[in-house]
Structures are given as structure tokens and as C-alpha cells.
Scaffold this motif. Sequence first.
Motif, PDB file in Angstrom:
ATOM      1  N   ALA A 179       0.820  -1.202   0.000  1.00  0.00           N
ATOM      2  CA  ALA A 179       0.000   0.000   0.000  1.00  0.00           C
ATOM      3  C   ALA A 179       0.856   1.254   0.000  1.00  0.00           C
ATOM      4  O   ALA A 179       1.969   1.283   0.540  1.00  0.00           O
ATOM      5  N   TYR A 180       0.306   2.312  -0.599  1.00  0.00           N
ATOM      6  CA  TYR A 180       0.921   3.632  -0.537  1.00  0.00           C
ATOM      7  C   TYR A 180       0.878   4.167   0.897  1.00  0.00           C
ATOM      8  O   TYR A 180       0.286   3.573   1.784  1.00  0.00           O
ATOM      9  N   GLY A 181       1.460   5.370   1.059  1.00  0.00           N
ATOM     10  CA  GLY A 181       1.253   6.121   2.291  1.00  0.00           C
ATOM     11  C   GLY A 181       2.299   5.863   3.354  1.00  0.00           C
ATOM     12  O   GLY A 181       3.334   5.210   3.129  1.00  0.00           O
ATOM     13  N   GLY A 182       2.017   6.424   4.545  1.00  0.00           N
ATOM     14  CA  GLY A 182       2.953   6.301   5.658  1.00  0.00           C
ATOM     15  C   GLY A 182       3.283   4.851   5.968  1.00  0.00           C
ATOM     16  O   GLY A 182       2.418   3.982   5.931  1.00  0.00           O
ATOM     17  N   GLY A 183       4.550   4.613   6.262  1.00  0.00           N
ATOM     18  CA  GLY A 183       5.000   3.264   6.562  1.00  0.00           C
ATOM     19  C   GLY A 183       5.366   2.445   5.344  1.00  0.00           C
ATOM     20  O   GLY A 183       5.625   1.240   5.461  1.00  0.00           O
ATOM     21  N   LEU A 184       5.398   3.097   4.155  1.00  0.00           N
ATOM     22  CA  LEU A 184       5.723   2.363   2.930  1.00  0.00           C
ATOM     23  C   LEU A 184       7.084   1.677   3.026  1.00  0.00           C
ATOM     24  O   LEU A 184       7.228   0.507   2.656  1.00  0.00           O
ATOM     25  N   ALA A 185       8.079   2.411   3.530  1.00  0.00           N
ATOM     26  CA  ALA A 185       9.425   1.834   3.611  1.00  0.00           C
ATOM     27  C   ALA A 185       9.429   0.570   4.459  1.00  0.00           C
ATOM     28  O   ALA A 185      10.047  -0.435   4.094  1.00  0.00           O
ATOM     29  N   GLU A 186       8.725   0.603   5.580  1.00  0.00           N
ATOM     30  CA  GLU A 186       8.679  -0.570   6.456  1.00  0.00           C
ATOM     31  C   GLU A 186       7.980  -1.738   5.770  1.00  0.00           C
ATOM     32  O   GLU A 186       8.391  -2.889   5.916  1.00  0.00           O
ATOM     33  N   ARG A 187       6.924  -1.457   5.029  1.00  0.00           N
ATOM     34  CA  ARG A 187       6.206  -2.533   4.342  1.00  0.00           C
ATOM     35  C   ARG A 187       7.071  -3.174   3.264  1.00  0.00           C
ATOM     36  O   ARG A 187       7.060  -4.389   3.083  1.00  0.00           O
ATOM     37  N   VAL A 188       7.809  -2.342   2.531  1.00  0.00           N
ATOM     38  CA  VAL A 188       8.679  -2.896   1.494  1.00  0.00           C
ATOM     39  C   VAL A 188       9.814  -3.698   2.124  1.00  0.00           C
ATOM     40  O   VAL A 188      10.150  -4.807   1.670  1.00  0.00           O
ATOM     41  N   ARG A 189      10.393  -3.175   3.201  1.00  0.00           N
ATOM     42  CA  ARG A 189      11.491  -3.908   3.858  1.00  0.00           C
ATOM     43  C   ARG A 189      10.996  -5.215   4.482  1.00  0.00           C
ATOM     44  O   ARG A 189      11.762  -6.161   4.630  1.00  0.00           O
ATOM     45  N   GLY A 190       9.701  -5.267   4.821  1.00  0.00           N
ATOM     46  CA  GLY A 190       9.156  -6.515   5.302  1.00  0.00           C
ATOM     47  C   GLY A 190       9.194  -7.601   4.239  1.00  0.00           C
ATOM     48  O   GLY A 190       9.314  -8.794   4.542  1.00  0.00           O
ATOM     49  N   ALA A 231      11.422  -7.270   1.463  1.00  0.00           N
ATOM     50  CA  ALA A 231      12.802  -7.313   0.963  1.00  0.00           C
ATOM     51  C   ALA A 231      13.726  -6.706   2.012  1.00  0.00           C
ATOM     52  O   ALA A 231      14.143  -5.544   1.890  1.00  0.00           O
ATOM     53  N   PRO A 232      14.049  -7.463   3.071  1.00  0.00           N
ATOM     54  CA  PRO A 232      14.829  -6.923   4.194  1.00  0.00           C
ATOM     55  C   PRO A 232      16.191  -6.350   3.791  1.00  0.00           C
ATOM     56  O   PRO A 232      16.684  -5.424   4.440  1.00  0.00           O
ATOM     57  N   GLU A 233      16.778  -6.879   2.744  1.00  0.00           N
ATOM     58  CA  GLU A 233      18.103  -6.410   2.323  1.00  0.00           C
ATOM     59  C   GLU A 233      18.036  -5.308   1.279  1.00  0.00           C
ATOM     60  O   GLU A 233      19.053  -4.882   0.751  1.00  0.00           O
ATOM     61  N   GLY A 234      16.839  -4.836   1.020  1.00  0.00           N
ATOM     62  CA  GLY A 234      16.664  -3.769   0.040  1.00  0.00           C
ATOM     63  C   GLY A 234      16.338  -4.314  -1.338  1.00  0.00           C
ATOM     64  O   GLY A 234      16.366  -5.526  -1.581  1.00  0.00           O
ATOM     65  N   VAL A 235      15.996  -3.408  -2.249  1.00  0.00           N
ATOM     66  CA  VAL A 235      15.646  -3.801  -3.611  1.00  0.00           C
ATOM     67  C   VAL A 235      16.777  -3.429  -4.559  1.00  0.00           C
ATOM     68  O   VAL A 235      17.550  -2.503  -4.306  1.00  0.00           O
ATOM     69  N   ASP A 236      16.873  -4.176  -5.645  1.00  0.00           N
ATOM     70  CA  ASP A 236      17.961  -3.950  -6.604  1.00  0.00           C
ATOM     71  C   ASP A 236      17.687  -2.800  -7.552  1.00  0.00           C
ATOM     72  O   ASP A 236      18.618  -2.165  -8.052  1.00  0.00           O
ATOM     73  N   ALA A 237      16.411  -2.536  -7.806  1.00  0.00           N
ATOM     74  CA  ALA A 237      16.060  -1.480  -8.756  1.00  0.00           C
ATOM     75  C   ALA A 237      14.707  -0.897  -8.386  1.00  0.00           C
ATOM     76  O   ALA A 237      13.816  -1.610  -7.929  1.00  0.00           O
ATOM     77  N   VAL A 238      14.571   0.411  -8.593  1.00  0.00           N
ATOM     78  CA  VAL A 238      13.299   1.094  -8.376  1.00  0.00           C
ATOM     79  C   VAL A 238      12.903   1.811  -9.654  1.00  0.00           C
ATOM     80  O   VAL A 238      13.687   2.568 -10.228  1.00  0.00           O
ATOM     81  N   PHE A 239      11.668   1.572 -10.080  1.00  0.00           N
ATOM     82  CA  PHE A 239      11.079   2.228 -11.239  1.00  0.00           C
ATOM     83  C   PHE A 239      10.032   3.196 -10.685  1.00  0.00           C
ATOM     84  O   PHE A 239       8.952   2.795 -10.280  1.00  0.00           O
ATOM     85  N   ASP A 240      10.374   4.488 -10.680  1.00  0.00           N
ATOM     86  CA  ASP A 240       9.491   5.499 -10.109  1.00  0.00           C
ATOM     87  C   ASP A 240       8.659   6.169 -11.187  1.00  0.00           C
ATOM     88  O   ASP A 240       9.198   6.668 -12.173  1.00  0.00           O
ATOM     89  N   THR A 241       7.349   6.208 -10.971  1.00  0.00           N
ATOM     90  CA  THR A 241       6.440   6.911 -11.876  1.00  0.00           C
ATOM     91  C   THR A 241       5.660   7.999 -11.151  1.00  0.00           C
ATOM     92  O   THR A 241       4.691   8.527 -11.703  1.00  0.00           O
ATOM     93  N   VAL A 242       6.087   8.318  -9.924  1.00  0.00           N
ATOM     94  CA  VAL A 242       5.326   9.227  -9.071  1.00  0.00           C
ATOM     95  C   VAL A 242       6.080  10.515  -8.776  1.00  0.00           C
ATOM     96  O   VAL A 242       5.547  11.619  -8.883  1.00  0.00           O
ATOM     97  N   GLY A 243       7.338  10.402  -8.366  1.00  0.00           N
ATOM     98  CA  GLY A 243       8.148  11.561  -8.029  1.00  0.00           C
ATOM     99  C   GLY A 243       7.881  12.078  -6.627  1.00  0.00           C
ATOM    100  O   GLY A 243       7.227  11.421  -5.806  1.00  0.00           O
ATOM    101  N   GLY A 244       8.394  13.265  -6.331  1.00  0.00           N
ATOM    102  CA  GLY A 244       8.201  13.868  -5.016  1.00  0.00           C
ATOM    103  C   GLY A 244       8.892  13.079  -3.918  1.00  0.00           C
ATOM    104  O   GLY A 244      10.004  12.570  -4.092  1.00  0.00           O
ATOM    105  N   ASP A 245       8.221  12.961  -2.784  1.00  0.00           N
ATOM    106  CA  ASP A 245       8.816  12.304  -1.628  1.00  0.00           C
ATOM    107  C   ASP A 245       9.077  10.820  -1.875  1.00  0.00           C
ATOM    108  O   ASP A 245       9.877  10.203  -1.171  1.00  0.00           O
ATOM    109  N   THR A 246       8.415  10.270  -2.873  1.00  0.00           N
ATOM    110  CA  THR A 246       8.650   8.866  -3.221  1.00  0.00           C
ATOM    111  C   THR A 246      10.114   8.624  -3.569  1.00  0.00           C
ATOM    112  O   THR A 246      10.646   7.537  -3.336  1.00  0.00           O
TER     113      THR A 246
END
Length: 333
Positions: free
Chosen positions: A195-206, A208-223
Motif C-alpha cells: 500500500a501507498y502512504g505512511g509506513g511504505l518503507a517498512e512494508r517494502v522492507r518486510g 525485501a529486508p536487504e533492500g531492492v535492486d532497482a526502483v522504477f518510479d512513476t510518481v516523483g516527489g517524496d517517493t
Amino acid sequence: MKAISYSRYGGPGTLEYGDVREPKIGPDSVLVKVRAAAVNPVDWKAREGYLDPMLDAVFPVIPGWDVSGVVVRLGVSVVEFAVGDEVIGYVREDFLSRGTFAEYVAAPVRTLARKPRNLTWEEAAGLPLAGLTAYQVLTGALQVKRGETVLVHAAAGGVGSIAVQLARHLGARVIGTASEANHDFVRSLGGEPVAYGGGLAERVRGLAPEGVDAVFDTVGGDTLRVSADLLAPEGRLVSIADGDVVGYGGRYYWVRPDAEDLTRLSELAEQGVVSVHVSETFPLERAADAHRLNEEGRTRGKIVVTVAQDEADGADGTGRADAASADPSKSTG
């Protein structure tokens, strides 16, 4: 011919439906009888004047860069297509004027590929810009490899939904941000929704605990900040929405027309690797409503404008341009 056009920058109310001059075709172009044209965020951004520092506007401007349709006339040097060929195109020139929200569009052959036989006209119209963006970012700018984990933002949107499918085809694991209402849709594409919104980083790390290899951003800003923090060592970040990505060590990418890439996308569509979800269609005369809906930024897949075929019978469809228009000695330019 009938078309949608605007004679000044502004909101959706500047879009007018009416008669405009049929486009001339150059030696390396074809005249395409438009069946459908997809709406993209860049269309309303151009209409609002946001692209003015980059692209000259020759008013009146016909918006639209995506198209599916039928070749009805050939430029004198065209050998790649024949009259009657069904094609798709990302018909972008380096100025704003001759777009695809019209009964006919003059399309350089470098912008075209053959239409996937298994897609409807509406689905096919939604493939070029979004598909090329996803394909070029994943295979070029991000160079995604098998076994990597890719985070795709707005994974249910036009570009994001195709990016999820292509990344999975490349052998990557895909995590996709989306609203709760679109989580099942993202799963159906092969992604793992968050889901979007607050806590996104924690949800993604849940996931992928070691991080992601690539990010494809289509939103910009604080993302962008959140995305940079989620990267694994040697991770790559690309944005198509915000040039500030460079400040986070990433790359800003602008899609290019490429007939070879578009042909590959058409092949992948015919193989069932890539599908295009059309959320809503509008007739040409209601293009302003299509723009308004796209501006809301909550579309699943693509919004498409269709052209009624009894409106589009004005081209002669006889093949190559007539001798007067083809002979440089008779040109007044």
C-alpha cells in the motif's frame, strides 16, 4: 477531418472538437486512419503548458501521441508498410501540433510497428507510450537481471502495470505500490502489492529486508527519498516523473520512439507476455472528459479515446501520395 485541438494552454475546457485540415505526409511518413488513441499524463501536462520549455507548440495543437489504426496512404519513400496494414505508434515529434486525437494522423515510420493481432484497437492504442517507457527503462536504464528484486511505483497504472509484466518476464521479483483496491490487480500481473502512504518503507522492507535492486518510479516527489533509502548496495533508481531523482543518485528518463522496440512489444503482446488493461473509453468528441479523468491520477491501466469509423471516410486510401505533393519541384516550401 474531425479532431480535438486547443489554441492556447489551459485546462480541459480549452479542448475543442471540430474540423481541422488533414495532415500532409512527408516522404518517410504514412497517413494512419485512427481507430483509437490512448490518453497519457503527458497529454494534459502538454496542454497545461508544462512542456513549453522543451517543445514548441504550433497552435492549434492536436493532443495525443499513442495510436492504433490503419495505413491509408504512403509517403514516397516508404517501403516498411503497405496500404491496409494495421499499426500502432508512439507518434511523437519534437514539437506539439499534429497529434493522434483525430480521424487521421501523419506518422513517421520510425514511430510505428504492426498492431498485435490479439489485442483490440483500444488495447493496442494503450501499448506504445506506456509499453516503450516500461521496456526501455527496464532493459536499458535499469538493466534488470534475472533474480533481482524490482520495486515499481504506481504498479496498477498505465506504465506500472506493463512494467510489472515485463519485469516478471525478465525473471525479476516485483514489488508494486498500489491502492488497496488495486492489490488483486497487481497480483494478477505477477507483482507483490504494497500500500501507498505512511509506513511504505517498512512494508517494502518486510518483503525485501536487504533492500531492492532497482526502483522504477512513476510518481516523483517524496517517493524518491523513500525509494533511495530502500535500495540495496549497488541498487539503481530511475524516475520518469521527477528530474530531482538525479539528486538521489538516480536517473531521469524520457521515452523515445523506437520502431524496433515497439515491434518487440507487439511480439510480446502476441505471445501473451504483455496485456493492456483499458479501464474506460470515450468517443473522440468527449476527449476533454478523458483528460479530466486521467488528471485524477487514479486510473487502473489506460484510458482510451475512440474514433467512430463512419466519421473517418475522407482519405482517398489510394496508396502513395499524389504526384503533385510528392514531386519536390512542385513544392512551394
